[in-house]
Design an enzyme around this catalytic site. Structure first.
Site, PDB file in Angstrom:
ATOM      1  N   SER A 165       0.826  -1.203   0.000  1.00  0.00           N
ATOM      2  CA  SER A 165       0.000   0.000   0.000  1.00  0.00           C
ATOM      3  C   SER A 165       0.859   1.250   0.000  1.00  0.00           C
ATOM      4  O   SER A 165       1.980   1.247   0.498  1.00  0.00           O
ATOM      5  CB  SER A 165      -0.897   0.034   1.238  1.00  0.00           C
ATOM      6  OG  SER A 165      -1.552   1.289   1.301  1.00  0.00           O
ATOM      7  N   LYS A 195      -4.689  -6.634   3.022  1.00  0.00           N
ATOM      8  CA  LYS A 195      -4.579  -5.476   2.129  1.00  0.00           C
ATOM      9  C   LYS A 195      -5.967  -5.100   1.586  1.00  0.00           C
ATOM     10  O   LYS A 195      -6.302  -3.922   1.468  1.00  0.00           O
ATOM     11  CB  LYS A 195      -3.619  -5.779   0.967  1.00  0.00           C
ATOM     12  CG  LYS A 195      -3.601  -4.738  -0.157  1.00  0.00           C
ATOM     13  CD  LYS A 195      -3.092  -3.416   0.344  1.00  0.00           C
ATOM     14  CE  LYS A 195      -2.947  -2.277  -0.618  1.00  0.00           C
ATOM     15  NZ  LYS A 195      -3.461  -2.226  -1.930  1.00  0.00           N
ATOM     16  N   HIS A 236      -7.783  -3.322   4.275  1.00  0.00           N
ATOM     17  CA  HIS A 236      -7.166  -1.988   4.336  1.00  0.00           C
ATOM     18  C   HIS A 236      -7.829  -1.071   3.310  1.00  0.00           C
ATOM     19  O   HIS A 236      -8.214   0.062   3.609  1.00  0.00           O
ATOM     20  CB  HIS A 236      -5.663  -2.106   4.071  1.00  0.00           C
ATOM     21  CG  HIS A 236      -4.988  -0.831   3.679  1.00  0.00           C
ATOM     22  ND1 HIS A 236      -5.148  -0.250   2.431  1.00  0.00           N
ATOM     23  CD2 HIS A 236      -4.175   0.005   4.358  1.00  0.00           C
ATOM     24  CE1 HIS A 236      -4.461   0.870   2.376  1.00  0.00           C
ATOM     25  NE2 HIS A 236      -3.859   1.046   3.539  1.00  0.00           N
ATOM     26  N   ASN A 237      -7.975  -1.556   2.087  1.00  0.00           N
ATOM     27  CA  ASN A 237      -8.576  -0.728   1.048  1.00  0.00           C
ATOM     28  C   ASN A 237     -10.045  -0.428   1.347  1.00  0.00           C
ATOM     29  O   ASN A 237     -10.522   0.676   1.076  1.00  0.00           O
ATOM     30  CB  ASN A 237      -8.455  -1.411  -0.315  1.00  0.00           C
ATOM     31  CG  ASN A 237      -7.047  -1.300  -0.886  1.00  0.00           C
ATOM     32  OD1 ASN A 237      -6.074  -1.237  -0.129  1.00  0.00           O
ATOM     33  ND2 ASN A 237      -6.921  -1.277  -2.194  1.00  0.00           N
ATOM     34  N   GLU A 295     -10.099   2.251   3.748  1.00  0.00           N
ATOM     35  CA  GLU A 295      -9.726   3.475   3.022  1.00  0.00           C
ATOM     36  C   GLU A 295     -10.959   4.083   2.328  1.00  0.00           C
ATOM     37  O   GLU A 295     -11.175   5.300   2.390  1.00  0.00           O
ATOM     38  CB  GLU A 295      -8.640   3.102   2.006  1.00  0.00           C
ATOM     39  CG  GLU A 295      -8.158   4.215   1.118  1.00  0.00           C
ATOM     40  CD  GLU A 295      -7.127   3.672   0.100  1.00  0.00           C
ATOM     41  OE1 GLU A 295      -6.185   2.963   0.504  1.00  0.00           O
ATOM     42  OE2 GLU A 295      -7.288   3.955  -1.097  1.00  0.00           O
TER      43      GLU A 295
HETATM   44  P1  NBP Z   1      -0.388  -1.858 -14.108  1.00  0.00           P
HETATM   45  O1  NBP Z   1      -1.386  -2.462 -13.198  1.00  0.00           O
HETATM   46  O2  NBP Z   1      -0.790  -0.796 -15.035  1.00  0.00           O
HETATM   47  O3  NBP Z   1       0.272  -3.066 -14.977  1.00  0.00           O
HETATM   48  C1  NBP Z   1       1.219  -2.807 -15.982  1.00  0.00           C
HETATM   49  C2  NBP Z   1       2.326  -3.839 -15.940  1.00  0.00           C
HETATM   50  O4  NBP Z   1       1.788  -5.166 -16.100  1.00  0.00           O
HETATM   51  C3  NBP Z   1       3.322  -3.650 -17.080  1.00  0.00           C
HETATM   52  O5  NBP Z   1       4.611  -3.931 -16.596  1.00  0.00           O
HETATM   53  C4  NBP Z   1       2.846  -4.703 -18.079  1.00  0.00           C
HETATM   54  O6  NBP Z   1       3.858  -5.108 -18.977  1.00  0.00           O
HETATM   55  C5  NBP Z   1       2.507  -5.813 -17.147  1.00  0.00           C
HETATM   56  N1  NBP Z   1       1.724  -6.895 -17.759  1.00  0.00           N
HETATM   57  C6  NBP Z   1       0.441  -6.922 -18.166  1.00  0.00           C
HETATM   58 BR1  NBP Z   1      -0.677  -5.485 -18.156  1.00  0.00          BR
HETATM   59  N2  NBP Z   1       0.055  -8.105 -18.663  1.00  0.00           N
HETATM   60  C7  NBP Z   1       1.157  -8.877 -18.569  1.00  0.00           C
HETATM   61  C8  NBP Z   1       1.409 -10.207 -18.951  1.00  0.00           C
HETATM   62  N3  NBP Z   1       0.464 -10.984 -19.475  1.00  0.00           N
HETATM   63  N4  NBP Z   1       2.663 -10.691 -18.743  1.00  0.00           N
HETATM   64  C9  NBP Z   1       3.630  -9.919 -18.222  1.00  0.00           C
HETATM   65  N5  NBP Z   1       3.440  -8.634 -17.837  1.00  0.00           N
HETATM   66  C10 NBP Z   1       2.219  -8.120 -18.024  1.00  0.00           C
HETATM   67  O7  NBP Z   1       0.891  -1.378 -13.278  1.00  0.00           O
HETATM   68  P2  NBP Z   1       0.978  -0.554 -11.893  1.00  0.00           P
HETATM   69  O8  NBP Z   1       0.002   0.570 -11.841  1.00  0.00           O
HETATM   70  O9  NBP Z   1       2.420  -0.286 -11.725  1.00  0.00           O
HETATM   71  O10 NBP Z   1       0.522  -1.627 -10.795  1.00  0.00           O
HETATM   72  C11 NBP Z   1       1.195  -2.876 -10.612  1.00  0.00           C
HETATM   73  C12 NBP Z   1       0.457  -3.677  -9.568  1.00  0.00           C
HETATM   74  O11 NBP Z   1       0.490  -2.973  -8.325  1.00  0.00           O
HETATM   75  C13 NBP Z   1      -1.034  -3.907  -9.867  1.00  0.00           C
HETATM   76  O12 NBP Z   1      -1.407  -5.187  -9.447  1.00  0.00           O
HETATM   77  C14 NBP Z   1      -1.723  -2.868  -9.039  1.00  0.00           C
HETATM   78  O13 NBP Z   1      -3.055  -3.229  -8.702  1.00  0.00           O
HETATM   79  C15 NBP Z   1      -0.824  -2.822  -7.822  1.00  0.00           C
HETATM   80  N6  NBP Z   1      -0.880  -1.579  -7.053  1.00  0.00           N
HETATM   81  C16 NBP Z   1      -0.941  -0.383  -7.668  1.00  0.00           C
HETATM   82  C17 NBP Z   1      -0.986   0.799  -6.927  1.00  0.00           C
HETATM   83  C18 NBP Z   1      -1.002   2.114  -7.604  1.00  0.00           C
HETATM   84  O14 NBP Z   1      -1.107   3.131  -6.898  1.00  0.00           O
HETATM   85  N7  NBP Z   1      -0.899   2.184  -8.925  1.00  0.00           N
HETATM   86  C19 NBP Z   1      -0.972   0.728  -5.543  1.00  0.00           C
HETATM   87  C20 NBP Z   1      -0.885  -0.495  -4.928  1.00  0.00           C
HETATM   88  C21 NBP Z   1      -0.844  -1.651  -5.691  1.00  0.00           C
HETATM   89  P3  NBP Z   1       4.023  -4.348 -20.393  1.00  0.00           P
HETATM   90  O15 NBP Z   1       4.770  -3.085 -20.108  1.00  0.00           O
HETATM   91  O16 NBP Z   1       4.857  -5.321 -21.181  1.00  0.00           O
HETATM   92  O17 NBP Z   1       2.654  -4.136 -20.951  1.00  0.00           O
END
Ligand code: NBP
Length: 479
Positions: free
Chosen positions: A128, A182, A185-186, A189
């Site tokens: 988080s 988690k 937690h959400n 939130e």
């Molecule tokens: P995203 O959730 O937008 O995912 C993008 C990433 O996933 C890229 O690296 C993409 O690779 C990869 N990907 C996908 Br889409 N399909 C894939 C596949 N079949 N095989 C391999 N890689 C694949 O990224 P994020 O916003 O950085 O979040 C990452 C995780 O963290 C998520 O689970 C999210 O729920 C969690 N999270 C996010 C936040 C936040 O504030 N954003 C907070 C807490 C947790 P590519 O570049 O090759 O398309």
């Protein structure tokens, strides 16, 4: 092999987590992304991190020392499964795969079981704090086996946020426990944000204060027991002025709240467990309601209160709203911890509730001063039946409940929606009640479905012969 830890998935969260890992003494970080251009961008922009880039899974595995440890940060769902499959093909027994994405805990349970059969450890870890947390120190909620925690613990402790000298990470419990916590937690939130929204709305409509002036109210609240990240950012948001229109930014933002689904999971899971997380549920529903423009337009001419609403004493009203917010917030956390207790019982996790409150004190969105009080309550009694009834919270509810009632009554009379304030109060009064109309519901169920009932004055299960002579018989409980 040159790296001790790897990150798969280099979108915003993965890149920032990789940079956070690389910045800690002793870490060398291997990085991999499905499309290599993201990897190139990251290593180009951050040469100081000393990343070890890999363009395929074989090279990624070869770059990691044993036991290999990799954190997956990809879009939750099919992407996570695809990466796990690829990693299990190149990893060996004893290696560790960590899913740091927002996975549904039941998926994590399923994945942990499947990966365990290969001899590889799988750890679902809730992370988080958004992108800023990932870079500077998130709150981390890992599940998984005790064995994996031995290797993973020191690494996660080194990158987690620090609150009062302690890293905001603990081994929550086995398999899906981390993602479960988690998720809750959400959910909390969502409730916290909705409650703050209701407080803002009441003050905005009940007084002549501008958003910037209400920002001062929140900033003031942030110096007391409500002190929290969400109250702090609310003050900053309310002060923000739109560059184009010179209006408060909050007035030019479309009032339809989005959601990524973790709040809904919290409520769906609570329904399955039979846990009344009504404040969290109202917060999720309030976002759904806001995002129904056609229905809102259809309802816009429905009548409201006939009398105009005026607040005689704005300062007293604001003080009441503050109390209502604090009381409702206690209920939201109490409901959330109820869900954690029920989940732990259902899935066999040994979750230390006090430790959970402690690791939420830093890094995460719901970080708040008040979490210390929750840790203390569970330190006094690890098997607390009801968090809201612990001495500190009972005192706080006693001190605030009259104001809370005034606010809910006023909101109802003024026609201002306060679903989270009012449902939290109804929950509080429901729990407090000596007798509930559940007795009548049992009688109704017995009337139409012979569902039977129990009595307050004797043991056994009973049924009234409603369509016969209406005498009562003792029945064998088959329902
Ligand atoms: P995203 O959730 O937008 O995912 C993008 C990433 O996933 C890229 O690296 C993409 O690779 C990869 N990907 C996908 Br889409 N399909 C894939 C596949 N079949 N095989 C391999 N890689 C694949 O990224 P994020 O916003 O950085 O979040 C990452 C995780 O963290 C998520 O689970 C999210 O729920 C969690 N999270 C996010 C936040 C936040 O504030 N954003 C907070 C807490 C947790 P590519 O570049 O090759 O398309």
């Amino acid at each position: 092999a040159t790296a001790n830890i790897g990150v798969v998935g280099l979108a915003v969260m993965g890149s920032n987590l990789a940079r956070n890992l690389a910045s800690r003494e002793g870490n060398t970080v291997a990085v991999f992304n499905r499309h290599y251009d993201k990897t190139e961008t990251l290593i180009g922009e951050h040469p100081e991190a000393g990343f070890v880039p890999a363009s395929d899974y074989e090279a990624f595995a070869a770059s990691l020392s044993k036991p290999r440890t990799a954190i997956i940060m990809v879009k939750a769902g099919a992407g996570t499964d695809a990466v796990i499959t690829s990693l299990t093909e190149v990893f060996e027994p004893g290696d560790i795969i960590v899913d740091g994405g927002n996975a549904l805990f039941t998926d994590t349970i399923r994945r942990e079981k499947a990966v365990r059969e290969t001899g590889i450890n799988f750890v679902g870890a809730g992370i988080s704090g958004g992108e800023e947390g990932a870079l500077n120190g998130p709150s981390i909620m890992p599940g998984g086996s005790d064995e994996s925690w031995v290797t993973l613990g020191p690494i996660l402790r080194s990158i987690a946020a620090i609150a009062e000298g302690e890293p905001c990470v603990t081994h929550v419990g086995h398999d899906g426990a981390g993602h479960f916590v988690k998720m809750v937690h959400n959910g909390i939130e969502y409730a916290d944000m909705q409650l703050i929204g209701e407080a803002y709305d009441l003050i905005r409509r009940g007084t002549d204060k501008s958003p910037a002036e209400i920002a001062d109210v929140f900033a003031d609240w942030n110096t007391g027991e409500l002190e929290s990240y969400l109250i702090e950012i609310t003050a900053e948001v309310l002060r923000q002025v739109d560059a184009d229109t010179r209006k408060p930014l909050v007035d030019v933002i479309l009032d339809q709240a989005g959601a990524k689904g973790t709040g809904a999971w919290t409520v769906q899971t609570a329904l399955d467990l039979g846990i009344p997380v009504s404040g969290i549920a109202e917060a999720v529903f309030a976002r759904s309601l806001s995002s129904k423009p056609a229905q809102r337009a259809a309802a816009s001419d429905l009548p409201g209160p006939s009398e105009a609403w005026t607040v005689d004493d704005p300062d007293a009203f604001i003080s009441d709203v503050r109390d209502a917010l604090y009381a409702s917030k206690i209920i939201a956390y109490s409901q959330g911890f109820d869900e954690i207790v029920a989940g732990a019982a259902q899935y066999g996790w040994d979750i230390k509730k006090g430790d959970i409150a402690a690791i939420w004190r830093g890094g995460c969105i719901i970080r708040a001063r008040f979490l210390n009080r929750i840790t203390e309550a569970y330190a006094d009694d690890a098997d607390l039946t009801l968090l809201a009834a612990a001495p500190y919270f009972a005192e706080a509810l006693g001190r605030t409940q009259e104001a809370w009632r005034r606010v809910v009554a006023t909101a109802a009379q003024a026609g201002i929606p306060s679903p989270a304030f009012s449902s939290s109060l109804a929950y509080y009064d429901g729990l407090r009640a000596d007798r509930l109309p559940a007795a009548l519901i049992q009688a109704q169920r017995d009337f139409f479905g012979a569902h039977t009932y129990k009595r307050v004055d004797k043991e056994g299960t009973f049924h009234t012969l409603w369509s016969g002579d209406r005498s009562e018989i003792e029945s064998v409980d088959t329902h």
